[in-house]
Write an enzyme that holds these catalytic residues in place. Structure first.
Site, mmCIF file in Angstrom:
data_model
loop_
_atom_site.group_PDB
_atom_site.id
_atom_site.type_symbol
_atom_site.label_atom_id
_atom_site.label_comp_id
_atom_site.label_asym_id
_atom_site.label_seq_id
_atom_site.Cartn_x
_atom_site.Cartn_y
_atom_site.Cartn_z
ATOM 1 N N HIS A 123 0.841 -1.187 0.000
ATOM 2 C CA HIS A 123 0.000 0.000 0.000
ATOM 3 C C HIS A 123 0.880 1.243 0.000
ATOM 4 C CE1 HIS A 123 0.512 -0.614 4.482
ATOM 5 N NE2 HIS A 123 0.807 0.660 4.370
HETATM 6 P P1 TYD Z 1 -2.209 -4.093 7.712
HETATM 7 O O1 TYD Z 1 -2.601 -2.721 7.248
HETATM 8 O O2 TYD Z 1 -2.712 -5.269 6.950
HETATM 9 O O3 TYD Z 1 -0.637 -4.168 7.807
HETATM 10 P P2 TYD Z 1 0.441 -4.038 6.608
HETATM 11 O O4 TYD Z 1 -0.324 -3.573 5.408
HETATM 12 O O5 TYD Z 1 1.409 -2.997 7.082
HETATM 13 O O6 TYD Z 1 1.065 -5.358 6.434
HETATM 14 O O7 TYD Z 1 -2.662 -4.232 9.234
HETATM 15 C C1 TYD Z 1 -2.926 -5.452 9.844
HETATM 16 C C2 TYD Z 1 -4.094 -5.304 10.809
HETATM 17 O O8 TYD Z 1 -3.772 -4.417 11.874
HETATM 18 C C3 TYD Z 1 -5.339 -4.733 10.143
HETATM 19 O O9 TYD Z 1 -6.449 -5.447 10.669
HETATM 20 C C4 TYD Z 1 -5.398 -3.305 10.593
HETATM 21 C C5 TYD Z 1 -4.694 -3.338 11.943
HETATM 22 N N1 TYD Z 1 -3.957 -2.122 12.255
HETATM 23 C C6 TYD Z 1 -4.402 -1.308 13.275
HETATM 24 O O10 TYD Z 1 -5.436 -1.552 13.918
HETATM 25 N N2 TYD Z 1 -3.674 -0.194 13.578
HETATM 26 C C7 TYD Z 1 -2.536 0.115 12.902
HETATM 27 O O11 TYD Z 1 -1.894 1.128 13.233
HETATM 28 C C8 TYD Z 1 -2.097 -0.738 11.830
HETATM 29 C C9 TYD Z 1 -0.853 -0.424 11.044
HETATM 30 C C10 TYD Z 1 -2.842 -1.837 11.549
#
Ligand code: TYD
Length: 136
Positions: free
Chosen positions: A49
């Site tokens: 992303h």
């Molecule tokens: P995600 O956005 O999939 O992580 P990345 O894209 O960086 O690998 O996030 C994983 C899960 O954690 C998703 O359910 C959203 C949650 N999350 C939060 O609640 N707060 C946050 O600050 C972040 C980064 C993720």
């Protein structure tokens, strides 16, 4: 496309090392959120992303991992993070993928904004459109 890596000051003595990070001094923004990833399964690629306005510093405080940065304008760079005193600046409008996590990797992220799904661009084609339309 410039890779901005910070080398944080290490306060080392015979007891070991310590790194302190202060917003605006060591980190070029107000730190509104800290999160970290660990126990990442083998072969997993995270991220996929970009953010419309959020800026980040990524620090692999234990183990190692790689970060792919893509500015959507034809430039991509790969960065290896393995030092707990090294931070990679990830600007807004930058596609990122995190991969090749060592089993013991702890990747910490200091973010300029609280969590806001509206700030995410999760589709690569939308990202290309967003960054290329914006600069026209
Ligand atoms: P995600 O956005 O999939 O992580 P990345 O894209 O960086 O690998 O996030 C994983 C899960 O954690 C998703 O359910 C959203 C949650 N999350 C939060 O609640 N707060 C946050 O600050 C972040 C980064 C993720």
């Amino acid at each position: 496309m410039q890779i901005v890596k910070y080398q944080f000051q290490q306060h080392g003595d015979e007891r070991g090392q310590l790194v302190a990070l202060e917003e605006f001094n060591d980190i070029p923004f107000e730190i509104k959120r800290v999160y970290y990833m660990y126990d990442t399964a083998e072969g997993v690629i995270r991220g996929y992303h970009a953010h419309k306005s959020l800026k980040q510093i990524l620090i692999c405080i234990h183990g190692s991992c790689k970060i792919l940065l893509d500015n959507g304008k034809g430039e991509k760079k790969k960065v290896f993070l393995e030092k707990p005193y090294e931070g990679l600046f990830v600007d807004n409008n930058m596609w990122r993928e995190m991969y090749d996590f060592s089993p013991d990797a702890v990747l910490m992220c200091l973010a300029s904004e609280v969590y806001n799904e509206e700030d995410y661009i999760r589709n690569y084609d939308d990202f290309l459109k967003f960054v290329n339309e914006e600069s026209e």
